[in-house]
Write a protein that holds these residues in place. Structure first.
Motif, PDB file in Angstrom:
ATOM      1  N   VAL A   1       0.828  -1.186  -0.126  1.00  0.00           N
ATOM      2  CA  VAL A   1       0.036   0.064   0.050  1.00  0.00           C
ATOM      3  C   VAL A   1       0.910   1.345   0.093  1.00  0.00           C
ATOM      4  CG1 VAL A   1      -1.891  -0.948   1.169  1.00  0.00           C
ATOM      5  CG2 VAL A   1      -0.328  -0.117   2.517  1.00  0.00           C
ATOM      6  N   ALA A   2       2.096   1.211   0.422  1.00  0.00           N
ATOM      7  CA  ALA A   2       3.010   2.210   0.552  1.00  0.00           C
ATOM      8  C   ALA A   2       3.610   2.393  -0.877  1.00  0.00           C
ATOM      9  CB  ALA A   2       4.015   2.087   1.633  1.00  0.00           C
ATOM     10  N   ALA A   3       3.975   1.165  -1.587  1.00  0.00           N
ATOM     11  CA  ALA A   3       4.482   1.288  -2.766  1.00  0.00           C
ATOM     12  C   ALA A   3       3.702   1.895  -3.955  1.00  0.00           C
ATOM     13  CB  ALA A   3       5.093  -0.159  -3.008  1.00  0.00           C
ATOM     14  N   GLU A   4       2.280   1.500  -3.752  1.00  0.00           N
ATOM     15  CA  GLU A   4       1.534   1.860  -4.790  1.00  0.00           C
ATOM     16  C   GLU A   4       1.591   3.250  -5.227  1.00  0.00           C
ATOM     17  OE1 GLU A   4      -0.850   0.780  -8.005  1.00  0.00           O
ATOM     18  OE2 GLU A   4       0.060  -0.313  -6.418  1.00  0.00           O
ATOM     19  N   PRO A   5       1.328   4.257  -4.275  1.00  0.00           N
ATOM     20  CA  PRO A   5       1.511   5.647  -5.059  1.00  0.00           C
ATOM     21  C   PRO A   5       2.658   5.986  -5.409  1.00  0.00           C
ATOM     22  CG  PRO A   5       0.634   5.742  -2.459  1.00  0.00           C
ATOM     23  CD  PRO A   5       1.020   4.295  -2.979  1.00  0.00           C
ATOM     24  N   LEU A   6       3.793   5.364  -4.864  1.00  0.00           N
ATOM     25  CA  LEU A   6       5.207   5.617  -5.678  1.00  0.00           C
ATOM     26  C   LEU A   6       4.907   4.990  -7.243  1.00  0.00           C
ATOM     27  CD1 LEU A   6       7.704   4.413  -2.868  1.00  0.00           C
ATOM     28  CD2 LEU A   6       7.465   6.911  -3.961  1.00  0.00           C
ATOM     29  N   ARG A   7       4.481   3.832  -7.398  1.00  0.00           N
ATOM     30  CA  ARG A   7       4.547   3.368  -8.797  1.00  0.00           C
ATOM     31  C   ARG A   7       3.806   4.264  -9.875  1.00  0.00           C
ATOM     32  NH1 ARG A   7       2.841  -2.066  -5.643  1.00  0.00           N
ATOM     33  NH2 ARG A   7       4.888  -2.786  -5.595  1.00  0.00           N
ATOM     34  N   GLY A   8       3.044   5.291  -9.039  1.00  0.00           N
ATOM     35  CA  GLY A   8       2.528   6.193 -10.077  1.00  0.00           C
ATOM     36  C   GLY A   8       3.465   7.630 -10.436  1.00  0.00           C
ATOM     37  N   LEU A   9       4.498   7.655  -9.373  1.00  0.00           N
ATOM     38  CA  LEU A   9       5.667   8.739  -9.752  1.00  0.00           C
ATOM     39  C   LEU A   9       6.425   8.419 -10.572  1.00  0.00           C
ATOM     40  CD1 LEU A   9       5.480   9.934  -5.807  1.00  0.00           C
ATOM     41  CD2 LEU A   9       3.927  10.681  -7.658  1.00  0.00           C
ATOM     42  N   VAL A  10       6.931   6.981 -10.635  1.00  0.00           N
ATOM     43  CA  VAL A  10       8.019   6.848 -11.397  1.00  0.00           C
ATOM     44  C   VAL A  10       7.640   6.563 -12.902  1.00  0.00           C
ATOM     45  CG1 VAL A  10       9.301   5.986  -9.318  1.00  0.00           C
ATOM     46  CG2 VAL A  10       7.853   4.321 -10.883  1.00  0.00           C
ATOM     47  N   SER A  11       8.527   6.495 -13.846  1.00  0.00           N
ATOM     48  CA  SER A  11       8.416   6.256 -15.343  1.00  0.00           C
ATOM     49  C   SER A  11       7.836   4.706 -15.405  1.00  0.00           C
ATOM     50  CB  SER A  11       9.476   6.485 -16.416  1.00  0.00           C
ATOM     51  OG  SER A  11      10.683   5.789 -15.594  1.00  0.00           O
ATOM     52  N   PRO A  12       7.134   4.422 -16.502  1.00  0.00           N
ATOM     53  CA  PRO A  12       6.645   3.264 -16.556  1.00  0.00           C
ATOM     54  C   PRO A  12       7.477   2.096 -16.610  1.00  0.00           C
ATOM     55  CG  PRO A  12       5.608   4.703 -18.214  1.00  0.00           C
ATOM     56  CD  PRO A  12       6.738   5.415 -17.608  1.00  0.00           C
ATOM     57  N   GLY A  13       8.860   2.572 -16.890  1.00  0.00           N
ATOM     58  CA  GLY A  13       9.893   1.435 -17.077  1.00  0.00           C
ATOM     59  C   GLY A  13      10.642   1.018 -15.818  1.00  0.00           C
TER      60      GLY A  13
ATOM     61  N   SER B   1       2.075   2.958   7.168  1.00  0.00           N
ATOM     62  CA  SER B   1       2.750   2.317   6.253  1.00  0.00           C
ATOM     63  C   SER B   1       3.010   0.892   6.326  1.00  0.00           C
ATOM     64  CB  SER B   1       4.075   3.060   5.634  1.00  0.00           C
ATOM     65  OG  SER B   1       4.895   3.126   6.833  1.00  0.00           O
ATOM     66  N   PHE B   2       3.181   0.402   7.593  1.00  0.00           N
ATOM     67  CA  PHE B   2       3.535  -1.046   7.810  1.00  0.00           C
ATOM     68  C   PHE B   2       2.826  -1.363   9.132  1.00  0.00           C
ATOM     69  CE2 PHE B   2       6.163  -4.532   9.563  1.00  0.00           C
ATOM     70  CZ  PHE B   2       6.006  -5.343   8.384  1.00  0.00           C
ATOM     71  N   GLY B   3       3.483  -0.968  10.050  1.00  0.00           N
ATOM     72  CA  GLY B   3       2.743  -1.317  11.568  1.00  0.00           C
ATOM     73  C   GLY B   3       3.885  -2.339  12.296  1.00  0.00           C
ATOM     74  N   ILE B   4       4.841  -1.992  12.497  1.00  0.00           N
ATOM     75  CA  ILE B   4       6.015  -2.740  13.256  1.00  0.00           C
ATOM     76  C   ILE B   4       5.318  -3.293  14.599  1.00  0.00           C
ATOM     77  CG2 ILE B   4       8.229  -2.963  14.136  1.00  0.00           C
ATOM     78  CD1 ILE B   4       9.085  -0.788  12.349  1.00  0.00           C
ATOM     79  N   ALA B   5       4.844  -2.556  15.475  1.00  0.00           N
ATOM     80  CA  ALA B   5       4.257  -2.934  16.671  1.00  0.00           C
ATOM     81  C   ALA B   5       3.132  -3.939  16.604  1.00  0.00           C
ATOM     82  CB  ALA B   5       3.916  -1.668  17.350  1.00  0.00           C
TER      83      ALA B   5
END
Length: 374
Positions: free
Chosen positions: A155-167, A282-286
């Protein structure tokens, strides 16, 4: 492999990034790698201005300035950081970043100019800030120049995938824990109220006050005297939560403050259910640590808790505070369901053990090196 771990925050500050970076350093050394940490956080004795301290055998370069509140900020660090990275002959740089990480971002610019292979792990939820990062385009530039991007959960990675180039790919590099240390199992639930527990920094984004209201709603559904709540941790919201508890005469709420990892494990083992009310987790270590002890976890959908909680199997993933209250009330009146979920957690250890996560980090380093070569 010689690894430079770069993070705004590090021990003695306490928080997710600080502890994870420290533990990752130790696990990499255990795998045979050489590790040094670079940070803008002063040492326990006030060390700064480039002094090197040793924490659990790891050299830590304290590129910190004397600032109010010991803020981990140093815009003057890049030239000295560059000199040390060149002199140290590192193979890889691993940048740890949050939503606002000026030292980590400066470090990324330095490593790119040096041509040093760089991995970057995001420990945050960008959420509504993604358009701001998209407008700045620096994430896209870094990825296009070979930075191996990762985040601590899908879920934290998903927004980043929209910020980088398709490759460009964004991997998931989860936070790690020592599973054997936490997998102690929780004791059978004794007669009496359902013992709820949570551990958090008492800050607004973690929603401690809202959690008290949620549990109060659950008690009104399940019946008076059916629930207790222990909130472990410290932070700026403590006074507000204490005042709320006093004003509403909520004697079933306890706030013991911050405790050691050993005491935290013991308190989890003596509890029944763990609560994770934050929406932007973003994760929830505890929560993962509590789940490893055996506790069913109730957390929010769209958070990293979904990485290790299967809704209805070993906890609940809910979409609102009212759903969380209903889930708590249902367990308060169904001890057999609590025991069933606890047994599942004890029998199925989570995948996020450091023995696996450290090797995943090394694979990210290998990916970063291949990106630079290509």
């Amino acid at each position: 492999m010689k690894v430079a771990l770069l993070s705004d925050c590090y021990l003695p500050r306490l928080g997710g990034i600080e502890v994870q970076t420290h533990d990752l350093a130790r696990e990499l050394v255990a795998l045979g790698h050489e590790v040094e940490v670079f940070t803008a956080t002063p040492g326990a004795g006030g060390e700064m201005h480039g002094e090197v301290t040793v924490v659990d055998g790891i050299p830590v370069h304290r590129l910190a300035l004397r600032l109010p509140g010991q803020l981990p900020i140093n815009p003057l660090a890049p030239p000295e950081l560059r000199r040390r990275l060149v002199g140290g002959r590192f193979d890889i740089a691993h940048v740890q970043t949050g939503v606002v990480s000026p030292f980590a971002w400066d470090a990324t610019r330095v490593t790119l100019r040096l041509g040093l292979p760089t991995a970057m792990t995001w420990h945050c939820m960008l959420a509504n800030l993604a358009p701001v990062f998209d407008a700045g385009r620096f994430v896209r530039r870094w990825a296009s120049r070979g930075v191996a991007m990762s985040a601590v959960s899908d879920v934290a990675a998903e927004p980043l995938r929209g910020l980088v180039s398709p490759g460009s790919a964004v991997s998931v590099l989860p936070n790690g824990i020592d599973v054997s240390r936490w997998a102690v199992g929780s004791a059978p639930r004794p007669p009496g109220p359902l013992r709820l527990v949570t551990a958090m920094r008492l800050a607004k984004r973690k929603r401690p006050a809202a959690l008290v209201d949620v549990v109060a709603r659950a008690e009104s559904i399940a019946g008076q005297g059916t629930i207790t709540l222990t909130i472990l941790g410290e932070g700026p919201e403590r006074a507000r939560v204490e005042r709320h508890v006093r004003e509403h005469d909520l004697g079933w709420v306890r706030l013991p403050g911050r405790v050691s990892r050993e005491e935290l494990r013991e308190r989890y083992a003596a509890s029944d259910v763990y609560l994770s009310p934050a929406r932007l987790e973003s994760f929830g270590i505890a929560a993962l640590e509590a789940r490893t002890v055996g506790l069913p976890v109730i957390g929010r959908s769209g958070s990293g808790v979904g990485e290790f909680v299967r809704d209805g199997v070993n906890g609940f993933v809910v979409s609102s505070d009212s759903e969380m209250a209903s889930a708590i009330a249902s367990l308060a009146t169904d001890p057999a369901r609590v025991a069933e979920m606890r047994a599942w957690n004890v029998a199925h250890r989570p995948e996020q053990d450091w023995s696996q996560v450290a090797r995943m980090a090394v694979r990210e380093y290998e990916r970063a090196i291949s990106l630079v070569r290509s």
